[in-house]
Design an enzyme around this catalytic site. Structure first.
Site, PDB file in Angstrom:
ATOM      1  N   ASN A  70       0.402  -1.216  -0.290  1.00  0.00           N
ATOM      2  CA  ASN A  70       0.340   0.031   0.334  1.00  0.00           C
ATOM      3  C   ASN A  70       0.788   1.478   0.049  1.00  0.00           C
ATOM      4  OD1 ASN A  70      -2.154   1.930   0.152  1.00  0.00           O
ATOM      5  ND2 ASN A  70      -3.033   0.839   2.101  1.00  0.00           N
TER       6      ASN A  70
ATOM      7  N   ARG B 290      -2.660  -2.017  -2.814  1.00  0.00           N
ATOM      8  CA  ARG B 290      -3.731  -1.575  -2.844  1.00  0.00           C
ATOM      9  C   ARG B 290      -3.719  -0.612  -3.794  1.00  0.00           C
ATOM     10  NH1 ARG B 290      -5.195   2.546   1.341  1.00  0.00           N
ATOM     11  NH2 ARG B 290      -7.605   3.402   0.457  1.00  0.00           N
TER      12      ARG B 290
ATOM     13  N   HIS C  82     -12.642   2.546   0.029  1.00  0.00           N
ATOM     14  CA  HIS C  82     -13.289   1.594   0.669  1.00  0.00           C
ATOM     15  C   HIS C  82     -13.248   0.448  -0.065  1.00  0.00           C
ATOM     16  CE1 HIS C  82     -13.582   4.089   3.683  1.00  0.00           C
ATOM     17  NE2 HIS C  82     -12.040   4.392   4.224  1.00  0.00           N
TER      18      HIS C  82
ATOM     19  N   ARG D 164     -13.578  15.013   8.593  1.00  0.00           N
ATOM     20  CA  ARG D 164     -13.783  15.370   6.891  1.00  0.00           C
ATOM     21  C   ARG D 164     -15.100  15.625   7.465  1.00  0.00           C
ATOM     22  NH1 ARG D 164     -11.875  10.088   3.517  1.00  0.00           N
ATOM     23  NH2 ARG D 164     -10.460   9.650   5.248  1.00  0.00           N
TER      24      ARG D 164
ATOM     25  N   GLU E  88      -8.059  -5.470   4.343  1.00  0.00           N
ATOM     26  CA  GLU E  88      -8.378  -5.513   3.081  1.00  0.00           C
ATOM     27  C   GLU E  88      -6.775  -6.347   2.696  1.00  0.00           C
ATOM     28  OE1 GLU E  88      -8.677  -1.663   4.922  1.00  0.00           O
ATOM     29  OE2 GLU E  88      -9.905  -0.497   2.606  1.00  0.00           O
TER      30      GLU E  88
END
Ligand code: ADP
Length: 396
Positions: free
Chosen positions: A7, A90, A180, A239, A382
């Site tokens: 990643n 990823r 996601h 956020r 993940e």
């Protein structure tokens, strides 16, 4: 067979090595401060740790440090990188070009470059990681891209279009993409297995630093809360989530802000942090709320309410729900949030067992036998999802 999962960020590199015989993680690590200085922290599954400061002007030197950590350091887990069969990356924004994971070719890298305009922080960094892998490990080792957006490509136009003038969609590809996806697919797939039925309506709540909720019908995404970027949806650590765009134009005019200023405010200074003024970490904010901080309490209340409303809207979108899944740092650990959400969904037959709900971070069904809807905590993984895709693609 061993799969190396990468990643890559612009100045960081996270990795895991997974043995696919038993799907066990052999080690994981992180290179930080790439381009500035360089430090690697490498942990073997048996607890051995290796850390070192070493110059990493680019991702290539970071990978060289990773190879040393994997094969020669005091926390080594293999003798040679040749033991690794493939690398899974990823990757973030695949736009409409990638509906599944795929073997990386020069065309794939070109397409990723084209989609960089919509993910300027992520795609270029992912490409740096891929190119550094090619440079360090050669062209013979297969590399696979697993896109965050791919799972959401099954949404219909009525779900992914924004009601802007149509030409913005045509000219700039402005629409909802969702993120996601690898996590929603992983926990949604597991919930479908646990439900044991072919036709299913599942709502997956990935609640971590970034948060998103996805509606999955018969294994396919029908809607998701994140949009053109991972800012959309409901409030997260820093956020804002969805708000009236007029609030932005008003503030921008009042304070003479540039688009970059606005971007910073809604992405980094808002959400749970912006409301509470305490922290972006739910644990700190909850502690402050418990100690009587009114703004911290408001932040927690707002976040829970917004999550509940998204779930409610997705029950309507699918005309029902068989299972609700909680995952991510907050989803897996915050029993009060789960209790609030589930108690407010009693009207659709959700009933949870308070004792089971007190469990943290492990796979468990927290709904009662009487509940019309199954509610699960399913820890996301993940990296394993990326490794599985990589194995599947190289086995073809
Ligand atoms: P990322 O999205 O970066 O992978 P995680 O999924 O690890 O992040 O989630 C991190 C968040 O999980 C933290 O910011 C924190 O708010 C939340 N979290 C972790 N443990 C708890 C807990 N016990 N109660 C509430 N929130 C928690």
């Amino acid at each position: 067979m061993k799969i190396f999962v990468v990643n890559a960020g612009s100045s960081s590199l996270k990795y895991q090595l997974i043995d696919m015989e038993n799907e066990q993680m052999l080690c994981k690590g992180l290179c930080e401060r790439i381009g500035v200085s360089g430090v690697i922290t490498h942990k073997a599954a048996d607890g051995r740790v290796y850390t070192a400061e070493t110059l990493m002007p680019t991702h290539s030197e970071a990978f060289e440090a990773v190879v040393y950590a994997l094969t020669e350091s005091e926390a080594k887990v293999i003798d040679s990188f040749d033991e690794i069969s493939a690398i899974g990356h990823r990757t973030v924004q695949g736009g409409v070009d990638f509906t599944n994971s795929c073997l990386i070719t020069s065309e794939v890298i070109e397409k990723m470059r084209e989609w960089s305009v919509l993910a300027p922080l992520h795609n270029p960094a992912n490409i740096l990681g891929i190119e550094a892998c090619i440079k360090t490990f050669g062209k013979d080792i297969p590399q696979v891209a697993v896109f965050d957006t791919a799972f959401h490509q099954t949404m219909e136009p009525k779900a992914y279009m924004y009601a802007l003038p149509y030409r913005y969609y045509e000219q700039y590809k402005i629409r909802k993409y969702g993120f996601h996806g690898t996590s929603h697919r992983f926990v949604g797939g597991r919930a479908q297995e646990l439900l044991g039925k072919e036709h299913s309506k599942i709502i997956t709540c990935h609640l971590g630093n970034g948060c998103s909720i996805t509606a999955i019908k018969d294994g396919k995404c029908v809607d998701t809360s994140m949009g053109l970027t991972p800012l959309d949806g409901f409030m997260m650590g820093t956020r804002s989530g969805t708000l009236d765009p007029s609030a932005i134009t008003y503030i921008a005019e009042k304070e003479n802000l540039s688009p970059a200023d606005v971007d910073r405010i809604v992405n980094k200074e808002s959400g749970v942090y912006g409301i509470s003024g305490v922290s972006n970490d739910n644990r700190d904010v909850e502690a402050a709320a418990n100690a009587g901080n009114e703004r911290a309490k408001l932040a927690i209340d707002m976040q829970r309410y917004q999550i509940l409303k998204f779930i409610g809207s997705y029950i309507a979108a699918m005309n029902g729900v068989d299972a609700i899944v909680f995952t991510g740092g907050i989803g897996e650990n915050d029993s009060k949030l789960r209790e609030y959400v589930c108690d407010n969904l009693k009207f659709v037959g959700v009933e949870i067992d308070k004792e089971k709900n007190a469990v943290r971070g492990k796979e468990i069904k927290i709904s009662t036998n009487n509940s019309k809807v199954s509610v699960y905590i399913i820890p996301t993984n993940e990296e394993l999802a990326i490794a599985r895709d990589t194995l599947e693609i190289i086995s073809k």
